[in-house]
Design a protein around this motif. Structure first.
Motif, mmCIF file in Angstrom:
data_model
loop_
_atom_site.group_PDB
_atom_site.id
_atom_site.type_symbol
_atom_site.label_atom_id
_atom_site.label_comp_id
_atom_site.label_asym_id
_atom_site.label_seq_id
_atom_site.Cartn_x
_atom_site.Cartn_y
_atom_site.Cartn_z
ATOM 1 N N TYR A 24 -11.885 -2.943 1.121
ATOM 2 C CA TYR A 24 -12.135 -2.461 2.485
ATOM 3 C C TYR A 24 -12.181 -0.942 2.477
ATOM 4 O O TYR A 24 -11.434 -0.297 1.735
ATOM 5 N N GLU A 25 -13.059 -0.395 3.325
ATOM 6 C CA GLU A 25 -13.123 1.056 3.470
ATOM 7 C C GLU A 25 -13.745 1.390 4.812
ATOM 8 O O GLU A 25 -14.654 0.711 5.279
ATOM 9 N N ASN A 26 -13.221 2.436 5.441
ATOM 10 C CA ASN A 26 -13.877 3.045 6.589
ATOM 11 C C ASN A 26 -13.707 4.555 6.448
ATOM 12 O O ASN A 26 -13.279 5.025 5.392
ATOM 13 N N GLU A 27 -14.017 5.317 7.478
ATOM 14 C CA GLU A 27 -13.962 6.773 7.331
ATOM 15 C C GLU A 27 -12.546 7.315 7.160
ATOM 16 O O GLU A 27 -12.365 8.445 6.698
ATOM 17 N N HIS A 28 -11.518 6.516 7.474
ATOM 18 C CA HIS A 28 -10.136 6.986 7.434
ATOM 19 C C HIS A 28 -9.273 6.375 6.336
ATOM 20 O O HIS A 28 -8.275 6.975 5.943
ATOM 21 N N VAL A 29 -9.620 5.171 5.882
ATOM 22 C CA VAL A 29 -8.756 4.453 4.933
ATOM 23 C C VAL A 29 -9.563 3.806 3.822
ATOM 24 O O VAL A 29 -10.780 3.627 3.930
ATOM 25 N N PHE A 30 -8.838 3.421 2.790
ATOM 26 C CA PHE A 30 -9.415 2.753 1.626
ATOM 27 C C PHE A 30 -8.403 1.690 1.208
ATOM 28 O O PHE A 30 -7.201 1.966 1.179
ATOM 29 N N ALA A 31 -8.865 0.480 0.897
ATOM 30 C CA ALA A 31 -7.958 -0.596 0.485
ATOM 31 C C ALA A 31 -8.488 -1.243 -0.788
ATOM 32 O O ALA A 31 -9.682 -1.504 -0.911
ATOM 33 N N PHE A 32 -7.560 -1.495 -1.714
ATOM 34 C CA PHE A 32 -7.923 -2.065 -3.003
ATOM 35 C C PHE A 32 -6.772 -2.921 -3.519
ATOM 36 O O PHE A 32 -5.624 -2.763 -3.105
ATOM 37 N N LEU A 33 -7.099 -3.818 -4.452
ATOM 38 C CA LEU A 33 -6.084 -4.705 -5.002
ATOM 39 C C LEU A 33 -5.168 -3.956 -5.957
ATOM 40 O O LEU A 33 -5.620 -3.099 -6.728
ATOM 41 N N ASP A 34 -3.895 -4.302 -5.901
ATOM 42 C CA ASP A 34 -2.916 -3.758 -6.842
ATOM 43 C C ASP A 34 -3.189 -4.378 -8.206
ATOM 44 O O ASP A 34 -3.352 -5.594 -8.312
ATOM 45 N N ILE A 35 -3.239 -3.564 -9.273
ATOM 46 C CA ILE A 35 -3.517 -4.105 -10.606
ATOM 47 C C ILE A 35 -2.302 -4.814 -11.204
ATOM 48 O O ILE A 35 -2.432 -5.536 -12.186
ATOM 49 N N MET A 36 -1.134 -4.619 -10.588
ATOM 50 C CA MET A 36 0.075 -5.337 -10.992
ATOM 51 C C MET A 36 0.629 -6.046 -9.757
ATOM 52 O O MET A 36 1.677 -5.675 -9.225
ATOM 53 N N PRO A 37 -0.099 -7.074 -9.295
ATOM 54 C CA PRO A 37 0.257 -7.710 -8.027
ATOM 55 C C PRO A 37 1.587 -8.464 -8.072
ATOM 56 O O PRO A 37 1.930 -9.072 -9.087
ATOM 57 N N SER A 39 2.036 -10.749 -5.718
ATOM 58 C CA SER A 39 1.566 -12.048 -5.241
ATOM 59 C C SER A 39 0.037 -12.009 -5.280
ATOM 60 O O SER A 39 -0.553 -10.927 -5.292
ATOM 61 N N PRO A 40 -0.624 -13.174 -5.298
ATOM 62 C CA PRO A 40 -2.089 -13.178 -5.283
ATOM 63 C C PRO A 40 -2.610 -12.477 -4.027
ATOM 64 O O PRO A 40 -2.150 -12.758 -2.918
ATOM 65 N N GLY A 41 -3.536 -11.550 -4.204
ATOM 66 C CA GLY A 41 -4.113 -10.835 -3.075
ATOM 67 C C GLY A 41 -3.372 -9.568 -2.677
ATOM 68 O O GLY A 41 -3.734 -8.922 -1.690
ATOM 69 N N HIS A 42 -2.360 -9.194 -3.426
ATOM 70 C CA HIS A 42 -1.575 -7.979 -3.140
ATOM 71 C C HIS A 42 -2.525 -6.785 -3.050
ATOM 72 O O HIS A 42 -3.181 -6.424 -4.012
ATOM 73 N N THR A 43 -2.591 -6.190 -1.867
ATOM 74 C CA THR A 43 -3.532 -5.115 -1.578
ATOM 75 C C THR A 43 -2.782 -3.844 -1.202
ATOM 76 O O THR A 43 -1.734 -3.894 -0.563
ATOM 77 N N LEU A 44 -3.349 -2.707 -1.572
ATOM 78 C CA LEU A 44 -2.811 -1.398 -1.204
ATOM 79 C C LEU A 44 -3.757 -0.752 -0.201
ATOM 80 O O LEU A 44 -4.969 -0.686 -0.444
ATOM 81 N N VAL A 45 -3.214 -0.291 0.913
ATOM 82 C CA VAL A 45 -3.991 0.393 1.944
ATOM 83 C C VAL A 45 -3.555 1.850 1.937
ATOM 84 O O VAL A 45 -2.364 2.137 2.090
ATOM 85 N N ALA A 114 9.113 -16.584 -4.653
ATOM 86 C CA ALA A 114 9.536 -15.188 -4.642
ATOM 87 C C ALA A 114 8.398 -14.282 -5.109
ATOM 88 O O ALA A 114 7.519 -14.708 -5.874
ATOM 89 N N LEU A 115 8.433 -13.042 -4.659
ATOM 90 C CA LEU A 115 7.498 -12.042 -5.174
ATOM 91 C C LEU A 115 7.826 -11.768 -6.636
ATOM 92 O O LEU A 115 8.996 -11.808 -7.035
ATOM 93 N N LEU A 116 6.815 -11.479 -7.424
ATOM 94 C CA LEU A 116 7.067 -11.032 -8.792
ATOM 95 C C LEU A 116 7.768 -9.669 -8.728
ATOM 96 O O LEU A 116 7.576 -8.918 -7.770
ATOM 97 N N PRO A 117 8.533 -9.323 -9.748
ATOM 98 C CA PRO A 117 9.142 -7.983 -9.775
ATOM 99 C C PRO A 117 8.058 -6.907 -9.805
ATOM 100 O O PRO A 117 6.976 -7.135 -10.357
ATOM 101 N N PRO A 118 8.324 -5.733 -9.236
ATOM 102 C CA PRO A 118 7.328 -4.662 -9.260
ATOM 103 C C PRO A 118 6.916 -4.303 -10.690
ATOM 104 O O PRO A 118 7.744 -4.300 -11.605
ATOM 105 N N ALA A 119 5.631 -4.023 -10.850
ATOM 106 C CA ALA A 119 5.057 -3.563 -12.119
ATOM 107 C C ALA A 119 5.420 -4.461 -13.301
ATOM 108 O O ALA A 119 5.621 -3.996 -14.412
ATOM 109 N N SER A 120 5.470 -5.758 -13.061
ATOM 110 C CA SER A 120 5.894 -6.669 -14.130
ATOM 111 C C SER A 120 4.753 -7.246 -14.951
ATOM 112 O O SER A 120 4.957 -7.638 -16.099
ATOM 113 N N CYS A 121 3.541 -7.302 -14.392
ATOM 114 C CA CYS A 121 2.452 -7.938 -15.117
ATOM 115 C C CYS A 121 1.110 -7.393 -14.631
ATOM 116 O O CYS A 121 0.802 -7.481 -13.445
ATOM 117 N N LYS A 122 0.336 -6.843 -15.547
ATOM 118 C CA LYS A 122 -1.003 -6.366 -15.193
ATOM 119 C C LYS A 122 -1.931 -7.572 -15.128
ATOM 120 O O LYS A 122 -2.006 -8.364 -16.059
#
Length: 142
Positions: A24-37, A39-45, A114-122
């Protein structure tokens, strides 16, 4: 508080210097998937404005991030058939922030999982590509 670093990894993604799975993108924001999610679909805005975190972003720019986070969350509920949604934002090291460009984590959730631990799996590129396609299709349906 330290000043904004224009060479942080998310600033490089915004400038197109590093690849990402954009959803997703507009003039103010950008959203992309986390490379170390976590959960499935973990997105960063993220805002396009240079902001270290919630402590230095303008109110107007943060409103755009919040609005986009809601849009992504609603689409992710559909795309990933989630039971719920977790949104997280960390500001400064004591909170767990590791990339110093404001970002909101949008994470689909499932009962009893449960959520996976942060930065646990690329995640594999093909999986991210598939998840991005699902989320983009759901965004078009909103």
């Amino acid at each position: 508080m330290t000043t904004y670093d224009h060479n942080n990894i998310f600033a490089k993604i915004l400038r197109g210097e590093l690849p990402c799975s954009k959803v997703y993108e507009n003039e103010h924001v950008f959203a992309f998937l986390d490379i170390m999610p976590r959960s499935p679909g973990h997105t960063l805005v993220i805002p396009k404005a240079p902001a270290r975190n919630i402590l230095d972003i303008t109110e107007e720019d943060f409103v755009h991030v919040a609005r986009a986070s809601r849009i992504i969350a609603r689409a992710a509920m559909v795309a990933f058939k989630a039971d719920g949604m977790t949104l997280q934002q960390f500001s400064e090291p004591a909170s767990g922030q590791v990339v110093y460009h404001l970002h909101v984590h949008v994470m689909p959730r499932y009962e009893g999982v449960a959520l996976l631990p942060p930065a646990s799996c690329k995640e594999e590129a093909k999986v991210l590509e598939d998840h991005a396609a699902k989320l983009i299709a759901a965004l078009k349906g909103l």
